[in-house]
Design a protein around this motif. Structure first.
Motif, short mmCIF file in Angstrom:
data_model
loop_
_atom_site.label_atom_id
_atom_site.label_comp_id
_atom_site.label_asym_id
_atom_site.label_seq_id
_atom_site.Cartn_x
_atom_site.Cartn_y
_atom_site.Cartn_z
N GLN A 4 0.82 -1.21 0.00
CA GLN A 4 0.00 0.00 0.00
C GLN A 4 0.85 1.27 0.00
O GLN A 4 0.55 2.24 -0.68
CB GLN A 4 -0.94 -0.01 1.22
N VAL A 5 1.94 1.26 0.79
CA VAL A 5 2.80 2.44 0.90
C VAL A 5 4.26 2.02 0.75
O VAL A 5 4.71 1.09 1.43
CB VAL A 5 2.62 3.15 2.26
N CYS A 6 4.97 2.69 -0.13
CA CYS A 6 6.42 2.49 -0.26
C CYS A 6 7.11 3.71 0.34
O CYS A 6 6.88 4.85 -0.08
CB CYS A 6 6.81 2.34 -1.73
N LEU A 21 2.39 2.95 10.57
CA LEU A 21 1.47 2.36 9.59
C LEU A 21 1.20 0.90 9.90
O LEU A 21 0.06 0.44 9.86
CB LEU A 21 2.05 2.52 8.18
N CYS A 28 3.22 -1.78 4.23
CA CYS A 28 4.24 -0.86 3.73
C CYS A 28 5.58 -1.58 3.63
O CYS A 28 5.80 -2.62 4.26
CB CYS A 28 4.37 0.37 4.63
N CYS A 152 2.70 0.32 -5.61
CA CYS A 152 2.03 0.79 -4.39
C CYS A 152 0.95 1.79 -4.72
O CYS A 152 0.76 2.17 -5.89
CB CYS A 152 3.06 1.41 -3.44
N PHE A 154 0.70 4.71 -2.52
CA PHE A 154 1.36 5.96 -2.15
C PHE A 154 2.86 5.72 -1.96
O PHE A 154 3.28 4.63 -1.56
CB PHE A 154 0.78 6.53 -0.85
N VAL A 156 6.11 7.65 0.08
CA VAL A 156 6.48 8.70 1.04
C VAL A 156 7.99 8.85 1.02
O VAL A 156 8.73 7.90 1.30
CB VAL A 156 6.00 8.37 2.46
N SER A 280 0.43 11.12 -5.67
CA SER A 280 0.53 10.01 -4.71
C SER A 280 1.84 10.03 -3.95
O SER A 280 2.20 9.04 -3.31
CB SER A 280 0.37 8.68 -5.46
N LEU A 313 -2.60 8.70 5.94
CA LEU A 313 -2.57 7.42 5.23
C LEU A 313 -3.46 6.38 5.89
O LEU A 313 -4.15 5.61 5.21
CB LEU A 313 -1.13 6.92 5.13
#
Length: 390
Positions: A4-6, A21, A28, A152, A154, A156, A280, A313
């Motif tokens: 979901q998140v990288c 997270l 992530c 992913c 999103f 960050v 994103s 997030l």
């Protein structure tokens, strides 16, 4: 690999965000260009605001911080002859800062990653961000000569000032605000007890000095020097002599000298990049802003970014809430600019700038005199030093 998140960068900001997270059930992965040993070898700040301490408490990773951290009720400003103590606890209703090295905080986050299910891929090189304006960005990287890719929702960027994340935002979208200072901080780390149980920021006719510490037996001192100076020009003896002069007689009487464990010169810069979100991609910490170390805001600003990013997030994935994502940049930047202001003003107050003349020096002295005699001025400084609300 799909997630979901990288998160790009496994310094304290990236690891802190990853843990937050995962604690909320958000998938992530963290990519770090360097090795774990290299990450831990970086010597950084060590004064933690409430926001940073509270996030570690929330994660249940504050055991060493509580056992080894040094709570401080105040700090000092000096002008070569006197110490002006800012009693932050008394002026802010009992709030404190905690001296705890950034390296140790990073170690705590690293040590917990396996137990908490946080995947960190070290030595992920040649990282590039693609399609950040879409809902399906991806990050290819190389490890051990083999190419990999993370897909992913999103990305960050917690990868610092020189990382690739900020560069993925088009120049037509972003704006840079910058001030470079005409001096650097020459620092020495030594296994000696600190000269004072609280920090001392000193403005002396020969230049700025700072007496700080990492523990009750390890001290960190700084003096400002021209950017043309080289570390090799400063022997340990010369640096200790200069510190004794600039910090003033009261502090000098309590300085314990010792061989340098580490000695380096760091340039000073004020920098803000806006916006801190594009499509994103979200930016956190040094990838979006730099503050001079005066006032110890760098790590704490990164922590407040992480707080806002984690809230946004987790709201997006767990509650289908898009509003916090949309507001992330404005929310984070509002606090960033206030901290930039404080670091800039304290830097201006405590340093002698080459272009300054007798008038500017008189203004500095008048400001220090006002601070020494005004509870209102001290309260303003204390509120900013301990950390503004998030």
């Amino acid at each position: 690999m799909k997630t979901q998140v990288c998160i790009i960068g496994a310094g304290p900001a990236g690891l802190l965000l990853g843990h937050l997270l995962r604690a909320e059930g958000v998938d992530c992965v963290v990519l770090e260009r360097r090795s774990p040993d290299y990450v831990l070898s970086r010597i950084r700040a060590g004064v933690l605001e409430n926001i940073t301490v509270s996030l570690m408490e929330r994660l249940g990773l504050d055991q060493r911080l509580k056992a080894e951290g040094l709570p401080h009720d105040g700090f000092n400003l000096a002008d070569g002859e006197r110490l002006i103590r800012i009693d932050i606890a008394e002026l802010t209703g009992g709030q404190q800062v905690v001296v705890y090295g950034q390296t140790e905080l990073t170690r705590d986050l690293m040590d917990a990653r396996e137990e908490r299910g946080l995947e960190v891929i070290y030595e992920a090189e040649e990282t590039v961000l693609f399609d950040v304006e879409s809902d399906a960005p991806y990050v290819p990287y190389t490890r051990d000569g083999t190419q990999h890719r993370v897909d992913c929702r999103f990305i960050v960027g917690c990868d610092g000032f020189h990382g690739p994340s900020r560069k993925a935002i088009p120049a037509s979208v972003g704006m840079e605000y910058q001030r470079e200072y005409p001096f650097g901080w020459l620092g020495i780390l030594a296994d000696v007890p600190p000269c004072n149980h609280e920090l001392i920021y000193a403005n002396h006719e020969r230049g700025f000095a700072l007496a700080s510490m990492r523990s009750e037996t390890r001290s960190r001192y700084y003096v400002d020097v021209p950017l043309t100076d080289k570390v090799e020009e400063w022997s340990d003896e010369r640096l200790w002599d200069e510190l004794a002069i600039r910090l003033g007689p009261e502090a000098a009487a309590n300085i314990t000298r010792g061989p340098a464990l580490e000695k380096s010169i760091a340039p000073l810069r004020s920098f803000v990049f806006a916006p801190m979100r594009h499509g994103s991609l979200l930016l956190c910490g040094d990838s979006a802003h730099i503050v001079p170390p005066t006032g110890a805001k760098g790590l704490n600003l990164a922590a407040s970014d992480v707080h806002y990013a984690a809230e946004a997030l987790t709201g997006f994935f767990n509650k289908s809430d898009n509003d916090a994502i949309a507001a992330y940049s404005d929310t984070a930047l509002a606090r960033v600019w206030k901290s930039e202001r404080f670091s800039w003003s304290l830097t201006k107050l405590m340093h002698r700038f080459p272009e300054d003349g007798p008038f500017e020096r008189a203004m500095q002295q008048a400001e220090l005199d006002y601070i020494a005699s005004s509870r209102a001025a001290q309260t303003s400084i204390a509120e900013n030093y301990v950390g503004l609300p998030v």
